[in-house]
Design an enzyme around this catalytic site. Structure first.
Site, PDB file in Angstrom:
ATOM      1  N   MET A 194       0.841  -1.204   0.000  1.00 25.78           N
ATOM      2  CA  MET A 194       0.000   0.000   0.000  1.00 25.78           C
ATOM      3  C   MET A 194       0.878   1.256   0.000  1.00 25.78           C
ATOM      4  O   MET A 194       2.074   1.199   0.257  1.00 25.78           O
ATOM      5  CB  MET A 194      -1.031  -0.016   1.136  1.00 25.78           C
ATOM      6  CG  MET A 194      -0.511  -0.140   2.547  1.00 25.78           C
ATOM      7  SD  MET A 194       0.112   1.389   3.263  1.00 25.78           S
ATOM      8  CE  MET A 194      -1.399   2.279   3.603  1.00 25.78           C
ATOM      9  N   GLY A 196       1.646   3.742   1.764  1.00 27.96           N
ATOM     10  CA  GLY A 196       2.513   4.193   2.850  1.00 27.96           C
ATOM     11  C   GLY A 196       3.809   3.417   2.926  1.00 27.96           C
ATOM     12  O   GLY A 196       4.783   3.874   3.520  1.00 27.96           O
ATOM     13  N   LYS A 197       3.849   2.210   2.369  1.00 31.27           N
ATOM     14  CA  LYS A 197       5.014   1.338   2.508  1.00 31.27           C
ATOM     15  C   LYS A 197       6.117   1.774   1.544  1.00 31.27           C
ATOM     16  O   LYS A 197       5.878   2.567   0.634  1.00 31.27           O
ATOM     17  CB  LYS A 197       4.608  -0.122   2.227  1.00 31.27           C
ATOM     18  CG  LYS A 197       3.462  -0.596   3.111  1.00 31.27           C
ATOM     19  CD  LYS A 197       3.876  -0.769   4.578  1.00 31.27           C
ATOM     20  CE  LYS A 197       2.747  -0.658   5.565  1.00 31.27           C
ATOM     21  NZ  LYS A 197       1.823  -1.755   5.608  1.00 31.27           N
ATOM     22  N   SER A 198       7.302   1.194   1.692  1.00 30.90           N
ATOM     23  CA  SER A 198       8.368   1.661   0.806  1.00 30.90           C
ATOM     24  C   SER A 198       8.157   1.174  -0.622  1.00 30.90           C
ATOM     25  O   SER A 198       8.407   1.915  -1.570  1.00 30.90           O
ATOM     26  CB  SER A 198       9.754   1.293   1.344  1.00 30.90           C
ATOM     27  OG  SER A 198       9.839  -0.064   1.631  1.00 30.90           O
TER      28      SER A 198
END
Ligand SMILES: *Cc1c(COP(=O)(O)O)cnc(C)c1O
Length: 441
Positions: A194, A196-198
């Site tokens: 998603m 927000g992840k890296s």
């Protein structure tokens, strides 16, 4: 100059770090990819998703990858994949995002939380071994805040006790443990992709494995229309309907972004790694832990949710909360005290009768003679207190010396003048919070 800003002095960091920490980076190729999927009317197909799966598997060096609508659904598919069900126990670190363990509940399994290690913030191998019972079927290993969990120790314990290993790589895509890609140690790995992840592609998740049976079981669980890929005896006769799960297909707007993200991700990780190491190098003489792995060739991928480690004893007992408030007052940005709340303290894992069994869902399917007195307060001392020893740091995406130097200066000034804070320290505890309000991203 040395009077701390929180005590009325002048702050040392005045530039906004917003442009440097901005994430994800959306490039032209992503935009064009999305437009082409839209224009082709191809949002719900699987052709692009299958390409993304093939490239993602290649990048990780695994035989199979299965993309889904979320990391949460991939973790559950991985659990179903290893055969987790009624009466089984699954061990999960208490300090993590809830989806590392919670999907096991609706499979009828029991989630047994284990403690983390103070230095790695990942599953403590000794505590993991302590929680094993004859019913332990699987363990979830989280590479928490991009730190590679000690896979040598964990795999040795798991193999000794015949326990399936599921890696949750949501924080650590592209990271390595002793040179080997995270997610390739256990029987299967699942991860969120998603925004927000890296590794950020919108909403979505992916599962990787070398095990054909796990792959096909995960397919059977949530991909009713991909029966052509389900051929193993014992599974093939059930294809055509989702068996146990429902529909977890990835949106092709996400998979097309994923294909493009893959092309630039390694370069982005290298830039992040250089920036974050520059930040820590500027603080190397101070008594703060940098949460950087010590083994040769262990890396932090995209440094998701990067943390610093704080020991109040190094500052005559100064509370973390006040320390961070002082850094923020200096113009520190991206700093925050604490990390995830210890999951085992939530009543969901103790009392709630979710499914109407007339008993607590988490232990409802354990045999009568099994110990149900698990996940107790006080049982996992590190997870319960770690919020007072960890803090978020700014997630720099590329080296900008002047900008990062200001943030270094903010931390340095507080470290060097901490004595001035001791008298006014309110000594408040940091409590990890479960999400009780809507999140922004
Ligand atoms: C984000 C996250 C997940 C869940 O992924 P979603 O894509 O949000 O469903 C699982 N585990 C960890 C450790 C995470 O941080």
């Amino acid at each position: 100059m040395s009077k701390l800003a929180i005590l009325g002095g002048e702050k040392v960091a005045t530039s906004s770090i917003a442009a440097n920490v901005k994430w994800p980076v959306v490039n032209r190729a992503m935009e064009e990819g999305v437009l082409s999927v839209l224009r082709d009317g191809n949002m719900s197909g699987t052709d692009i998703t299958k390409k993304f799966e093939a490239e993602f598997a290649k990048w990780n060096g695994t035989k199979y990858a299965l993309a889904q609508s979320s990391g949460t659904s991939c973790l559950q598919a991985a659990m179903f994949g290893v055969g987790l069900g009624h009466g089984d126990e699954i061990i999960c670190p208490s300090t993590t995002y809830w989806a590392s363990g919670l999907p096991a509940m609706s499979l009828g399994a029991t989630i047994v939380f284990a403690d983390i290690d103070r230095k790695t913030l990942c599953l403590d191998p000794a505590d993991f071994e302590k929680r094993i019972t004859p019913r332990t079927k699987a363990v979830v290993v989280v590479h928490y805040c991009a730190y590679p969990a000690p896979m040598d120790e964990i795999m040795a314990i798991a193999r000794k006790h015949n326990i399936k290993v599921i890696e949750d790589v949501s924080h650590a895509q592209g990271g390595r443990y002793k040179g080997k890609m995270l997610g390739t140690f256990g029987d299967v790995a699942a991860m969120s992709l998603m925004s927000g992840k890296s590794f950020a592609i919108g909403e979505g998740g992916i599962l990787i494995t070398d095990d054909r049976e796990i792959y096909e079981r995960a397919m059977l669980w949530g991909h009713y229309e991909r029966g052509g890929d389900i051929n193993l005896p014992g599974l093939a006769e059930y294809k055509g309907l989702p068996c146990g799960g429902y529909k977890y297909r990835m949106h092709q707007l996400s998979s097309v972004v994923g294909l493009e993200q893959l092309k630039k991700y390694d370069d982005e990780c290298a830039a992040i790694d250089a920036a974050m190491k520059y930040f820590w190098a500027g603080l190397a003489d101070l008594p703060l832990g940098n949460h950087i792995p010590e083994e040769a060739n262990s890396t932090k991928g995209g440094w998701y949710a990067c943390k610093g480690l704080y020991d109040p004893a190094a500052f005559e007992g100064l509370s973390l909360k006040y320390f961070i408030e002082a850094v923020v007052a200096e113009g520190g940005q991206g700093f925050g005290a604490g990390c995830n709340a210890a999951l085992h303290t939530h009543p969901l894992f103790h009392t709630m009768d979710v499914y109407g069994d007339g008993k607590a869902a988490n232990t409802a399917n354990l045999p009568a003679d099994a110990n149900k007195d698990i996940n107790k307060d006080g049982d996992l001392p590190v997870a319960e207190s770690i919020c007072n020893y960890t803090f978020s740091i700014p997630w720099f995406k590329h080296v900008d010396r002047a900008l990062i130097d200001e943030q270094i200066a903010a931390v340095r000034k507080v470290c060097e003048n901490y004595k001035d804070l001791l008298a006014s320290d309110p000594k408040e505890e940091v409590k990890g919070k479960f999400f009780q309000t809507a999140r922004k991203n």
